[in-house]
Design a protein around this motif. Structure first.
Motif, PDB file in Angstrom:
ATOM      1  N   LEU A   1      33.250 -22.309  41.770  1.00 23.83           N
ATOM      2  CA  LEU A   1      34.693 -22.322  42.015  1.00 23.83           C
ATOM      3  C   LEU A   1      35.345 -21.185  41.252  1.00 23.83           C
ATOM      4  O   LEU A   1      34.943 -20.855  40.132  1.00 23.83           O
ATOM      5  CB  LEU A   1      35.326 -23.629  41.527  1.00 23.83           C
ATOM      6  N   VAL A   2      36.387 -20.621  41.861  1.00 23.42           N
ATOM      7  CA  VAL A   2      37.137 -19.547  41.231  1.00 23.42           C
ATOM      8  C   VAL A   2      38.615 -19.881  41.307  1.00 23.42           C
ATOM      9  O   VAL A   2      39.110 -20.241  42.377  1.00 23.42           O
ATOM     10  CB  VAL A   2      36.865 -18.197  41.939  1.00 23.42           C
ATOM     11  N   GLY A   3      39.327 -19.795  40.205  1.00 21.50           N
ATOM     12  CA  GLY A   3      40.749 -20.082  40.246  1.00 21.50           C
ATOM     13  C   GLY A   3      41.379 -20.017  38.879  1.00 21.50           C
ATOM     14  O   GLY A   3      40.703 -19.883  37.857  1.00 21.50           O
TER      15      GLY A   3
ATOM     16  N   TRP B   1      43.641 -24.902  34.174  1.00 16.82           N
ATOM     17  CA  TRP B   1      42.515 -24.792  35.099  1.00 16.82           C
ATOM     18  C   TRP B   1      41.194 -24.815  34.350  1.00 16.82           C
ATOM     19  O   TRP B   1      40.175 -25.210  34.891  1.00 16.82           O
ATOM     20  CB  TRP B   1      42.635 -23.509  35.924  1.00 16.82           C
TER      21      TRP B   1
ATOM     22  N   ILE C   1      35.731 -18.723  36.415  1.00 23.74           N
ATOM     23  CA  ILE C   1      34.621 -19.097  37.290  1.00 23.74           C
ATOM     24  C   ILE C   1      33.983 -20.354  36.723  1.00 23.74           C
ATOM     25  O   ILE C   1      33.640 -20.396  35.533  1.00 23.74           O
ATOM     26  CB  ILE C   1      33.582 -17.965  37.367  1.00 23.74           C
TER      27      ILE C   1
END
Lengths: 115, 112
Positions: free
Chosen positions: B89-91, A100, B33
């Motif tokens: 974005l968060v992940g 990610w 983040i």
């Protein structure tokens, strides 16, 4: 170096026609993503490929949407029997790895208009 | 349920520092983040990413408090060319709509 390339930049189709949108990711990038962006909204995830494997297609709105990346590089997003609500910008992104934390590199999108 | 909340729009004069705050109350332990910038008719462009405390690169700084329930993107001395939409974005997972949630972003307008 070359970035992510998408073609065509603009596509106009009549309702009911099939369309195919192409994405050329950055060479060597393992991950490839497709997004749909409606006017005034942020991109919405459609599907994800790791090399040639489609690992996530949870965002595809219906079975009229189909994506492939047969050789792990170029990808095609196909929309069958297009409807007016399919009008949007379709964005492709690629990233070097699979984590990610890898930043995504986006193309400038294909603007699809369904008449 | 949206993972992040940002102001819809902000205005700033040229030369000022701009701070855009993103709320992510349900951030998970493994979540990072990430901020992207998008100009009209272009795809988003990666700006900065962080996990905790402070991260700085050549274009921006990212401040993350200890509880990580919010983050602030700081743009020093903005110019007209910084007018754009900014997404938080968060992940942590590799993919999925939940981990790749852009929301509507913050539309920053820089005024001469």
């Amino acid at each position: 170096g070359a970035g992510v390339s998408q073609s065509p930049r603009y596509k106009v189709a009549k309702r009911g026609q099939d369309v195919a949108l192409r994405c050329d990711p950055i060479s060597g990038h393992v991950s490839l993503f497709w997004y749909q962006q409606a006017l005034g909204q942020g991109p919405e995830f459609l599907t994800y490929f790791q090399n040639e494997a489609q690992l996530d297609k949870s965002g595809l709105p219906s079975d009229r949407f189909f994506a492939e990346r047969p050789e792990g590089s170029v990808s095609t997003l196909k929309i069958q029997r297009t409807q007016q609500e399919d009008s949007a910008v379709y964005l492709c992104a690629s990233s070097l790895g699979t984590g990610w934390g890898q930043p995504q590199h986006f193309g400038d999108g294909t603007r699809l208009s369904i008449l | 349920l949206a993972k992040t909340t940002q102001p819809i729009s902000m205005d700033s004069y040229e030369g000022q520092e701009v701070n855009i705050t993103c709320s992510h109350n349900n951030i998970a332990t493994n979540d990072y983040i990430t901020w992207y910038q998008q100009f009209p008719s272009q795809g988003p462009r990666f700006i900065i990413q962080g996990y905790k405390t402070k991260v700085t690169n050549e274009v921006a700084s990212l401040f993350i408090p200890a509880d990580r329930k919010s983050s602030t993107l700081s743009l020093p001395r903005v110019s007209l060319s910084d007018t754009a939409v900014y997404y938080c974005l968060v992940g942590s997972g590799p993919t999925g709509a939940n981990n790749l949630f852009f929301g509507t972003g913050t539309r920053l307008t820089v005024i001469p």
